[in-house]
Structure formats: structure tokens, C-alpha cells
Motif scaffolding. Structure first.
Motif, short mmCIF file in Angstrom:
data_model
loop_
_atom_site.label_atom_id
_atom_site.label_comp_id
_atom_site.label_asym_id
_atom_site.label_seq_id
_atom_site.Cartn_x
_atom_site.Cartn_y
_atom_site.Cartn_z
N VAL A 9 2.08 6.71 -6.95
CA VAL A 9 1.01 7.58 -7.47
C VAL A 9 1.34 9.04 -7.20
O VAL A 9 1.20 9.91 -8.08
CB VAL A 9 -0.34 7.19 -6.84
N VAL A 10 1.80 9.33 -5.99
CA VAL A 10 2.14 10.71 -5.63
C VAL A 10 3.33 11.20 -6.47
O VAL A 10 3.34 12.33 -6.97
CB VAL A 10 2.45 10.80 -4.12
N ASP A 11 4.35 10.35 -6.62
CA ASP A 11 5.53 10.74 -7.41
C ASP A 11 5.14 11.03 -8.86
O ASP A 11 5.65 11.99 -9.47
CB ASP A 11 6.57 9.62 -7.38
N ALA A 12 4.25 10.22 -9.42
CA ALA A 12 3.83 10.42 -10.81
C ALA A 12 3.09 11.75 -10.96
O ALA A 12 3.26 12.47 -11.96
CB ALA A 12 2.95 9.26 -11.27
N ALA A 55 -4.26 8.86 -2.04
CA ALA A 55 -2.93 8.25 -1.88
C ALA A 55 -2.07 9.09 -0.94
O ALA A 55 -1.35 8.56 -0.08
CB ALA A 55 -2.26 8.10 -3.24
N ALA A 56 -2.14 10.40 -1.11
CA ALA A 56 -1.37 11.29 -0.23
C ALA A 56 -1.85 11.18 1.21
O ALA A 56 -1.04 11.16 2.15
CB ALA A 56 -1.50 12.73 -0.72
N ILE A 59 0.83 -1.20 0.00
CA ILE A 59 0.00 0.00 0.00
C ILE A 59 0.86 1.25 0.00
O ILE A 59 0.64 2.19 -0.78
CB ILE A 59 -0.95 -0.01 1.22
N LEU A 60 1.89 1.27 0.86
CA LEU A 60 2.75 2.46 0.94
C LEU A 60 3.53 2.67 -0.35
O LEU A 60 3.64 3.81 -0.84
CB LEU A 60 3.71 2.33 2.12
N GLU A 61 4.07 1.60 -0.91
CA GLU A 61 4.85 1.73 -2.16
C GLU A 61 3.96 2.18 -3.31
O GLU A 61 4.34 3.03 -4.12
CB GLU A 61 5.53 0.40 -2.48
#
Length: 664
Positions: A204-207, A303-304, A197-199
Motif C-alpha cells: 500500500v505504501v509503495d503504491a 499502513a505506514a 500484514i507487513l507485506e
């Protein structure tokens, strides 16, 4: 005004017309709720009270009953008493409560109203009829604590109210007949699922951050086009089909984006280079449009929020209330940059601004969520259809969904469905229904190893919900529970865990850095931490008995095994509260030293060999070998004049070789 509105929400502060009242005996024209523009939503005489402006979701109280006994009705007198009781919860509790708590008390008192209405007696005369009030013993055990507390407080304020319902003796009589409620422990998320879940959320946040400028420009262009369409065609016109034109002999409807943005949403997304990213988090690729774009943004915000919850261990109502400027940093000369999240918490009474220490991952999460929140806040401020729905006093990190392409009805529904609100209380499983592509359902399916790990920590898990082959039922509080268990298993002190979880201000950083362990800790946290330590210790005690662990001294391992596995859980819990044991992971294995190790224990293993508290783990031999290679490389790079460094490395290397010999 002796009585003020005691709802814990920014919209219920001083300055609103219904903030105060001179009496707990209202008139029919007493104002119950108002929207952000000052318009009255509910009066006392209304049969539905709308508390939505004071909540993070649609919150309406309906003073209606479905009675089972034929011929029974809700009398005007009982309805008026019911309303007076709820009016008292709004103004007479003296301590601020959430609108959700008001709703819980409303639903709990409904049982009293129903019993009285079916028996044909007045609520304010219920104490005269023992056979009637004893029927309240059928109230569900989960509801009874709320109802009992409410009735007890009403009894204490009977002189102010002018009536009473039940006294302490009657409440005790009813309570003895209600079975004790069994509290279900919040589940610990198995490591495989937890780290997936964390990865996934971090990816998603990085993208999003990689394409942040393009996403923001795309949103503003869509907002501009919809704004122009509202001005020219009116707010009620279907924005997606404003005009018709003939293309290749067919009649095609064109919308706001075609007219004012130069193409369809798919064409615009492809132009900005974000089409593939949006498609990856939305279900419908064939009909990709602004609705799917809104779902994508909601998924990024979710996600954040998951990352913030996991890396801060804040409660769900706490991280839901974070604002866009919640992230702060402190530079420490020893440990470097410290990341902090600030916000409100009911657990810290002396500090209006509480702090949670967090990871650098939260910096990225807050940046992404703040970007999405700013876009929607700008739209909410300029779009007339959101007038009165949102407060402009605060800047929430996870605001209500206010995209230009959804109607007013959709907005109200999104308060509870999307869960990304000022004080979002929606369960995580409900929120994930909106963002279906965030997590892969296959990765959340419980495997045999997952269930075994979860049952070791929580033996009483509900087998109907937690079983091999079923989807893991995620909940917000599980991230907090998992954080505490991982901290306890890693040997983090209770004081340090308290700092991580909240409770104190930034001045505590010095204590945390200097290893002070005598700090004041919230009782609820202490109990939760001690419970986690007991569970971890019992598991590790069983592991110590396995041949995988080898003592690093001449001490008989069976003594430690008997100590950890033969003691009662009650005694272990008491020992945890008093700090008389510890069991933390080290580089070569485990350490059972109850006191902080002055030598390190992970990066410095020289003192582990020969220590009565040290244990090496055979399965960690690959890690120890990597440590050996690193130290040997450092030794080769030592220059003349670095004799002390070389000597220290040589001692470390000798200890590592002994550990490898012991675990061979």
C-alpha cells in the motif's frame, strides 16, 4: 505560582492562562481548559469539563451520576468535593500525566462518589463510616489499583486540600477483600498473519509513493475548489450540491469540483491516473468521491503507522507522537546506513529525544505518512472551520483528519475514530474499522497452525477471543511483543534488543556495532525480554527432542534436551536475566552457545561442525544446498593471488558437505 498544569501535552505548556494556580482550593471561576485560540472551554463551576485540547481524542468529564438507590441524589457538597479532587489531579500530582490518566482517575473516583451519595454521607467524612466505605470492596479489580493510588495520594496531600477521604488502614482493609487481578499477556501474532500484514502494508505504501505527485496534486485541486466554494457560497452551504443544471432533460446538482476543478472527482482521479488505486482501498466504487479519497489517505497513513510500529517496536503512544522529521540516518563504515526514528518517550528520563533503530522499510513509511500529514496540515491552516482545533506548534506524522470535505462534527468524531492523531490511543481494531479495505478479513482468520503457534507462546490466551475460525484481534502492542519474541528466538542479546526498542541515544550505535553486552537496560524491558526468552527456549527445547535436529558434535543430544525441557520455568527466567543461556537460529540449524560466537554462525559455518553447541536441522537441507552452490560458484571465480580466499571457501565447503551427510 506553586502549582502548574501537569498534563503531558504541548497545549498545556507555559504561556496559557490556566497554566498555574496559587492554591489547590479553586474558585468557581477557575479556568479548567482553553482551546488553541485562548478561548475558555470549561470553568470550575461547569458540570462538564472539556479536556479535548490536551488529548488525542474527545475527552470530556461529566460530573453526573446515575444512582440506583431510590431517593438518593448527588449533593452539591459531594459534587464540589469531586471537582476539587479532579482539580487536584490537574495541578497537584507534581509529575506530568496524560489526559487519559486524568480520565481514568475521574472514573475511578466516581465509585467513591456513588457509594457516598447512595448512603447520604459526605465524601470528606467517609472515613467515619466503616460500613459505608467497606462497600468499595465491590470495585472491579481492574479499577482498584487506580483508585487505591489516587486515595493514597489524596491522603498524603490532606493538609493542602483541607480534607481527607480514606487513610492507609482503611485502604488496606478494602484491598484485602478485592480479588487479585489476573493480567493477560499481550498476544504474539502468528507468523503467517504477521508477515501478511507487513507485506500488505508495504504494498500500500509503495503504491502511494509511486503515485505521490499525482495524489498530492489531486488533493490540492480538491482543496482549492472547496476553498473557492466556501468563499462564494458560504461555509454552511452543501459543497457537493451548489447549483442545479439540466442535463439530458434531467435536473442535476453540481458541486465544487464541477464548478472550479473541471469535472467530478472520478473524472479528476482518472485524469491523474490514480482512479484504480483509490478504488482498491475504498468500499464504494459507484459513488467514488472526495469522502472515499479521504478514506484512502487515512488508510495509507495507517499502513505506514503499522510498518513504523512493527519495525521500531515503539509503544503505541510513542509512535503516535512521531513527527514528520522523525527519520534520521547514520552512515557506518562497517554496516552501512543505519535508519533511526526519533521522538519522545517517558521511559528515557535523561534524554528528551529518544531513538529507535529501524529498517529501511520505515523510510518509505515515514515518507508516505509525512506526505499525507503535510496535505492535511496545510488544509487545517487555511480552513476556518478547523480554527482552534489543532495546534500549530508541532508537525505530527499522524495528525488529526482535517480534509476540506468533512464538517466540524466529523472532525471531532475523527479524533477517536480515525486514531491518526498527535497522541493516538485508539485501539488498532477500532482504527481498522475506518480503513476496512487495508487488510483482507480472510487472511486474518485464525487457522489451526496459527492458534497452535500462538498457544505455544501464550498458553493462557482467552479462548473466547482466540479460536480457529475467528478473526485475529489485532492490537498495537502485539507488534512490540512479536518483535521481542522474534529477537529472542533469533538469539539477539538483551542489550541489542534494548537498543532496537529505544531507551538510548545515537551514541549507542558504536556499542551495538562492537558487540558490547554490559549495557544498562530498562527493568520493564528486561522482564519482557526474559519472559520471551523463556517461552522461546521451552518451545525450542521441545523441538530439539525431535528427530529433525542432529548434533554437530559427539555430544549426546539427550543431555541438552533434558537441560532445556526439565528445568523449571522460574529457574529459566532467572537464567535469562543473568544471560546464562541462548538458543538462536543459524543457517544449518540451532546454536545453544550462551556467549557471542566469534565465528559468526550464519554466513560462516566452518566452526559449527564439531562444536558442542551446534545442531543441524534436517528441514534446512535445501537452504544448506543453496549455500553449497554459492560457495562452489565463488570457488570457481577465484583468481591467481586469491589463495587465502580459496582456502577459506574450501574449508566452508567441506563443513557444508559434512552437515549434509549428518542430516541425510
Amino acid at each position: 505560582m506553586p502549582y502548574t498544569l501537569n498534563i503531558d501535552h504541548p497545549n498545556a505548556g507555559p504561556g496559557v492562562d490556566n497554566y498555574g494556580t496559587d492554591s489547590l482550593k479553586p474558585t468557581v471561576r477557575s479556568i479548567i481548559s482553553m482551546d488553541n485560540n485562548g478561548a475558555v472551554l470549561s470553568y470550575f463551576f461547569h458540570d462538564t469539563w472539556d479536556l479535548t485540547p490536551y488529548s488525542s481524542r474527545i475527552r470530556r468529564l461529566h460530573f453526573k451520576l446515575k444512582l440506583e438507590r431510590r431517593g438518593s441524589v448527588l449533593s452539591g457538597a459531594n459534587k464540589a468535593t469531586w471537582k476539587r479532587v479532579i482539580f487536584w489531579t490537574l495541578y497537584g500530582l507534581r509529575t506530568p500525566v496524560a489526559a487519559g490518566s486524568i480520565a481514568k482517575m475521574f472514573e475511578a473516583f466516581r465509585y467513591v462518589v456513588k457509594v457516598c451519595s447512595e448512603a447520604g454521607v459526605r465524601i470528606d467524612q467517609l472515613s467515619r463510616f466503616p460500613r459505608i466505605y467497606r462497600r468499595l470492596s465491590s470495585v472491579p479489580a481492574s479499577i482498584w489499583p487506580t483508585l487505591r493510588t489516587l486515595l493514597h495520594r489524596l491522603y498524603n496531600d490532606r493538609d493542602l486540600l483541607g480534607f481527607e477521604v480514606l487513610g492507609p488502614e482503611q485502604l488496606s482493609e478494602i484491598g484485602r477483600k478485592i480479588p487479585a487481578r489476573v493480567h493477560e499477556q499481550t498476544a504474539y501474532i502468528p507468523e503467517r498473519i504477521y508477515f501478511y500484514i507487513l507485506e500488505r502494508c508495504e504494498r500500500v505504501v509503495d503504491a502511494y509513493l509511486k503515485n505521490q505527485n499525482a495524489m498530492e496534486r489531486l488533493y490540492r485541486i480538491c482543496s482549492y475548489a472547496y476553498s473557492k466554494a466556501r468563499i462564494e457560497f458560504g461555509p454552511k452551504k452543501l459543497i457537493g450540491a451548489l447549483k442545479e443544471r439540466v442535463v439530458d432533460g434531467r435536473c442535476v446538482r453540481i458541486g465544487a469540483l464541477d464548478m472550479y476543478a473541471g469535472g467530478s472527482f472520478r473524472q479528476l482521479a482518472e485524469k491523474f491516473g490514480v482512479l484504480g488505486e483509490i478504488e482498491s482501498l475504498t468500499e464504494s466504487k459507484r459513488t467514488l468521491g472526495t469522502q472515499q479519497f479521504g478514506t484512502y489517505l487515512t488508510t495509507v497513513a495507517l499502513a505506514a503507522r503499522i510498518l513504523v510500529a512493527a519495525f521500531s517496536a515503539a509503544r503505541d503512544e510513542e509512535h503516535a507522537g512521531f513527527r514528520r522529521d522523525c527519520l534520521e540516518t547514520r552512515d557506518d563504515e562497517v554496516i552501512g546506513r543505519i535508519f533511526l526514528l526519533s521522538g519522545a518517550t517517558k521511559k528515557t528520563k535523561k534524554d528528551k529525544r529518544a531513538y529507535w533503530i529501524t529498517s529501511s522499510v520505515s523510510e518509505k513509511a515515514v515518507k508516505a505518512a509525512a506526505s499525507v500529514a503535510a496535505l492535511r496540515a496545510c488544509e487545517a491552516a487555511s480552513n476556518p472551520k478547523y480554527k482552534g482545533l489543532l495546534s500549530t506548534k508541532i508537525k505530527p506524522l499522524f495528525p488529526r483528519v482535517t480534509d476540506p470535505w468533512i464538517g466540524r462534527t466529523d472532525v471531532l468524531q475523527s479524533l477517536s475514530a480515525a486514531g491518526l492523531t498527535v497522541r493516538a490511543m485508539s485501539t488498532l481494531s477500532v482504527v481498522l474499522r475506518v480503513s476496512k479495505k487495508l487488510l483482507d478479513e480472510k487472511e486474518l482468520v485464525i487457522q489451526k497452525e496459527d492458534l497452535e503457534q500462538a498457544l505455544r507462546l501464550d498458553p493462557d490466551l482467552n479462548p473466547e477471543r482466540f479460536a480457529v475460525g475467528k478473526r485475529w484481534p489485532l492490537a498495537w502492542h502485539q507488534f512490540r511483543r512479536t518483535f521481542v519474541c522474534l529477537a529472542a528466538g533469533a538469539g539477539v542479546s538483551i542489550a541489542s534488543t534494548a537498543w532496537q526498542l529505544k531507551h538510548v541515544g545515537p551514541w549507542m550505535a558504536l556499542h551495538y556495532r562492537r558487540n558490547y553486552f554490559d549495557l544498562h537496560v530498562d527493568p520493564d524491558l528486561a522482564d519482557e525480554f526474559a519472559r520471551a526468552q523463556v517461552e522461546i527456549l521451552l518451545i525450542r527445547g521441545q523441538e530439539l527432542a525431535d528427530s529433525d535436529f542432529v548434533p554437530l558434535s559427539r555430544r549426546d543430544k539427550s543431555i541438552a534436551v533434558r537441560l532445556l525441557t526439565g528445568i523449571e520455568e522460574r529457574a529459566l527466567r532467572q537464567a535469562a536475566e543473568e544471560g546464562r543461556f541462548a538458543l538462536r537460529e543459524t543457517g544449518p540449524g540451532l546454536c545453544t552457545n550462551p556467549d557471542p560466537c566469534p565465528y559468526g554462525g550464519w554466513e560462516d559455518v566452518a566452526k559449527c561442525v564439531g562444536c558442542a553447541f551446534g545442531y543441524a536441522q534436517r528441514s534446512k537441507r535445501p537452504l544448506v544446498k543453496r549455500m553449497q552452490a554459492l560457495i562452489e560458484a565463488d570457488l570457481e571465480e577465484c583468481q591467481p593471488g586469491e589463495e587465502l580466499v580459496a582456502e577459506s571457501l574450501a574449508v566452508q565447503l567441506h563443513a557444508i558437505k559434512e552437515i549434509l551427510d549428518v542430516t541425510a
